[in-house]
Design a protein around this motif. Structure first.
Motif, mmCIF file in Angstrom:
data_model
loop_
_atom_site.group_PDB
_atom_site.id
_atom_site.type_symbol
_atom_site.label_atom_id
_atom_site.label_comp_id
_atom_site.label_asym_id
_atom_site.label_seq_id
_atom_site.Cartn_x
_atom_site.Cartn_y
_atom_site.Cartn_z
ATOM 1 N N PHE A 150 17.536 41.108 63.660
ATOM 2 C CA PHE A 150 18.609 40.324 63.088
ATOM 3 C C PHE A 150 19.931 41.084 63.179
ATOM 4 O O PHE A 150 19.964 42.305 63.005
ATOM 5 C CB PHE A 150 18.288 39.973 61.634
ATOM 6 C CG PHE A 150 17.031 39.171 61.493
ATOM 7 C CD1 PHE A 150 16.965 37.869 61.966
ATOM 8 C CD2 PHE A 150 15.893 39.712 60.902
ATOM 9 C CE1 PHE A 150 15.793 37.116 61.851
ATOM 10 C CE2 PHE A 150 14.730 38.979 60.773
ATOM 11 C CZ PHE A 150 14.676 37.680 61.251
ATOM 12 N N HIS A 151 20.991 40.384 63.454
ATOM 13 C CA HIS A 151 22.290 41.014 63.660
ATOM 14 C C HIS A 151 22.819 41.576 62.343
ATOM 15 O O HIS A 151 22.734 40.924 61.297
ATOM 16 C CB HIS A 151 23.275 39.995 64.221
ATOM 17 C CG HIS A 151 24.458 40.620 64.895
ATOM 18 N ND1 HIS A 151 25.453 41.254 64.188
ATOM 19 C CD2 HIS A 151 24.799 40.710 66.202
ATOM 20 C CE1 HIS A 151 26.364 41.705 65.035
ATOM 21 N NE2 HIS A 151 25.988 41.386 66.271
ATOM 22 N N PRO A 152 23.356 42.801 62.367
ATOM 23 C CA PRO A 152 23.899 43.392 61.134
ATOM 24 C C PRO A 152 24.980 42.558 60.445
ATOM 25 O O PRO A 152 25.155 42.660 59.225
ATOM 26 C CB PRO A 152 24.453 44.734 61.617
ATOM 27 C CG PRO A 152 23.649 45.071 62.816
ATOM 28 C CD PRO A 152 23.373 43.761 63.486
ATOM 29 N N ILE A 153 25.711 41.758 61.196
ATOM 30 C CA ILE A 153 26.717 40.904 60.557
ATOM 31 C C ILE A 153 26.067 39.985 59.519
ATOM 32 O O ILE A 153 26.597 39.768 58.424
ATOM 33 C CB ILE A 153 27.461 40.060 61.618
ATOM 34 C CG1 ILE A 153 28.354 40.948 62.495
ATOM 35 C CG2 ILE A 153 28.292 38.963 60.961
ATOM 36 C CD1 ILE A 153 29.512 41.575 61.753
ATOM 37 N N THR A 154 24.892 39.451 59.856
ATOM 38 C CA THR A 154 24.220 38.529 58.943
ATOM 39 C C THR A 154 23.403 39.250 57.876
ATOM 40 O O THR A 154 23.158 38.686 56.807
ATOM 41 C CB THR A 154 23.290 37.577 59.713
ATOM 42 O OG1 THR A 154 22.283 38.332 60.391
ATOM 43 C CG2 THR A 154 24.067 36.765 60.724
ATOM 44 N N THR A 155 22.970 40.478 58.150
ATOM 45 C CA THR A 155 22.144 41.184 57.168
ATOM 46 C C THR A 155 22.944 42.087 56.240
ATOM 47 O O THR A 155 22.517 42.361 55.123
ATOM 48 C CB THR A 155 21.071 42.033 57.873
ATOM 49 O OG1 THR A 155 21.710 42.995 58.735
ATOM 50 C CG2 THR A 155 20.139 41.167 58.699
ATOM 51 N N LYS A 156 24.119 42.550 56.698
ATOM 52 C CA LYS A 156 24.889 43.512 55.915
ATOM 53 C C LYS A 156 26.190 42.949 55.337
ATOM 54 O O LYS A 156 26.703 43.468 54.347
ATOM 55 C CB LYS A 156 25.243 44.739 56.777
ATOM 56 C CG LYS A 156 24.066 45.612 57.135
ATOM 57 C CD LYS A 156 24.477 46.756 58.047
ATOM 58 C CE LYS A 156 25.381 47.759 57.358
ATOM 59 N NZ LYS A 156 24.689 48.515 56.293
ATOM 60 N N LEU A 157 26.728 41.922 55.951
ATOM 61 C CA LEU A 157 28.093 41.520 55.628
ATOM 62 C C LEU A 157 28.214 40.147 54.983
ATOM 63 O O LEU A 157 28.973 39.965 54.040
ATOM 64 C CB LEU A 157 28.937 41.566 56.903
ATOM 65 C CG LEU A 157 30.457 41.508 56.749
ATOM 66 C CD1 LEU A 157 30.970 42.703 55.951
ATOM 67 C CD2 LEU A 157 31.128 41.477 58.125
ATOM 68 N N ILE A 158 27.463 39.179 55.502
ATOM 69 C CA ILE A 158 27.649 37.785 55.101
ATOM 70 C C ILE A 158 26.536 37.318 54.162
ATOM 71 O O ILE A 158 25.360 37.582 54.400
ATOM 72 C CB ILE A 158 27.706 36.876 56.344
ATOM 73 C CG1 ILE A 158 28.971 37.170 57.150
ATOM 74 C CG2 ILE A 158 27.669 35.403 55.953
ATOM 75 C CD1 ILE A 158 29.067 36.396 58.429
ATOM 76 N N THR A 159 26.912 36.628 53.113
ATOM 77 C CA THR A 159 25.973 35.970 52.217
ATOM 78 C C THR A 159 26.035 34.473 52.454
ATOM 79 O O THR A 159 27.123 33.891 52.505
ATOM 80 C CB THR A 159 26.312 36.260 50.739
ATOM 81 O OG1 THR A 159 26.223 37.667 50.516
ATOM 82 C CG2 THR A 159 25.338 35.545 49.811
ATOM 83 N N SER A 160 24.877 33.858 52.621
ATOM 84 C CA SER A 160 24.821 32.415 52.873
ATOM 85 C C SER A 160 24.146 31.719 51.709
ATOM 86 O O SER A 160 23.125 32.194 51.203
ATOM 87 C CB SER A 160 24.041 32.125 54.160
ATOM 88 O OG SER A 160 24.644 32.761 55.263
ATOM 89 N N ARG A 161 24.693 30.599 51.310
ATOM 90 C CA ARG A 161 24.108 29.811 50.224
ATOM 91 C C ARG A 161 23.966 28.359 50.669
ATOM 92 O O ARG A 161 24.814 27.835 51.380
ATOM 93 C CB ARG A 161 24.988 29.873 48.970
ATOM 94 C CG ARG A 161 25.074 31.270 48.363
ATOM 95 C CD ARG A 161 25.837 31.258 47.057
ATOM 96 N NE ARG A 161 25.932 32.586 46.476
ATOM 97 C CZ ARG A 161 24.986 33.166 45.754
ATOM 98 N NH1 ARG A 161 23.870 32.502 45.502
ATOM 99 N NH2 ARG A 161 25.141 34.375 45.270
ATOM 100 N N GLY A 162 22.882 27.739 50.225
ATOM 101 C CA GLY A 162 22.629 26.350 50.607
ATOM 102 C C GLY A 162 21.547 26.274 51.659
ATOM 103 O O GLY A 162 21.449 27.134 52.535
ATOM 104 N N SER A 163 20.737 25.240 51.619
ATOM 105 C CA SER A 163 19.590 25.139 52.515
ATOM 106 C C SER A 163 19.754 24.104 53.617
ATOM 107 O O SER A 163 18.899 23.967 54.469
ATOM 108 C CB SER A 163 18.325 24.800 51.701
ATOM 109 O OG SER A 163 18.500 23.589 50.988
#
Length: 253
Positions: A150-163
């Motif tokens: 998984f790309h570090p941008i999505t694992t370290k930087l960005i929080t996603s909410r909603g399904s």
């Protein structure tokens, strides 16, 4: 301890019984390898190590395509599911229950054509150099590592909410350069509902993309490709955000 908590049951809940899962893999083994198939080519007759190979579905798919497959994973429950899966698929795999960093010399044979690592694995290491050393010790001259995660941008930087696509929102809430350890649920916890509260946790050390490339290159492996990949779903809210990456490195030294 965390990875041996009801893992077999979790994979049955996720993929079905080994017999059911094997039937699906046999119908189209290439499809099970679709995320990195273009990088491995024809695997018939190749000696392949799948490090942190978990429940064995990728390893069994490669064995069905004619590869000599060794899977290394720390969980005996993963081994049990994988060996049952291989038996139901009618193939042989060599499954080693071990910490990857504690493999015996009998495995570090410098004759593997490919080492495969994929998705949700690097964050279990607090130092990438020993891992890279192990990979280099397994590969033959000209052999390749194919790493997907998984790309570090999505694992370290960005929080996603909603399904769903209509309500999902992304916010920059993390620190890309944070090197601390993070306690979290074991990856398969969501497949055994009702047990999460009593399960042992795992620790993650999340890496930047620069740290990953440097870690792999530190053992003499030559990086031949680094491909950053978008979210391939139709979710317009995820468009433009890197979701994963593929790194291919070759042993040329």
């Amino acid at each position: 301890m965390a990875w041996n908590q009801s893992a077999y049951d979790a994979w049955v809940n996720r993929y079905g019984s080994p017999a059911e899962a094997a039937l699906k893999i046999k119908q189209n083994p290439e499809a099970r390898l679709k995320t990195f198939y273009k990088h491995i080519g024809d695997v018939k007759g190749k000696k392949i190590a799948n490090l942190l190979g978990s429940h064995g579905s990728k390893g069994v798919a490669m064995a069905l395509l004619g590869a000599d497959v060794t899977i290394v994973d720390i969980a005996s429950e993963n081994e049990r599911y994988a060996t049952d899966l291989a038996r139901e698929a009618g193939v042989n795999i060599n499954y080693i229950v071990s910490d990857v960093l504690e493999l015996p010399d009998s495995v570090l044979t410098a004759d593997y054509d490919l080492v495969i690592m994929e998705f949700g694995i690097l964050h279990y290491f607090i130092d990438l150099k020993p891992l890279s050393d192990t990979i280099a010790s397994m590969l033959r001259f000209g052999g390749r590592l194919i790493l997907q995660d998984f790309h570090p941008i999505t694992t370290k930087l960005i929080t996603s909410r909603g399904s769903t696509a209509k309500v999902r929102k992304h916010k920059v809430t993390g620190d890309y350069f944070d090197a601390s350890l993070e306690e979290t649920e074991v990856a398969y916890a969501k497949f055994i509902p009702g047990q999460t509260a009593v399960m042992e946790k795992v620790l993650h050390r999340k890496w930047t993309l620069g740290e990953i490339v440097t870690g792999i290159a530190s053992s003499g492996l030559v990086v031949k490709l680094l491909e950053e990949e978008p979210n391939k779903s139709s979710d317009v809210y995820d468009k433009g955000i890197p979701k994963s990456f593929t790194l291919v490195a070759e042993k040329l030294l």
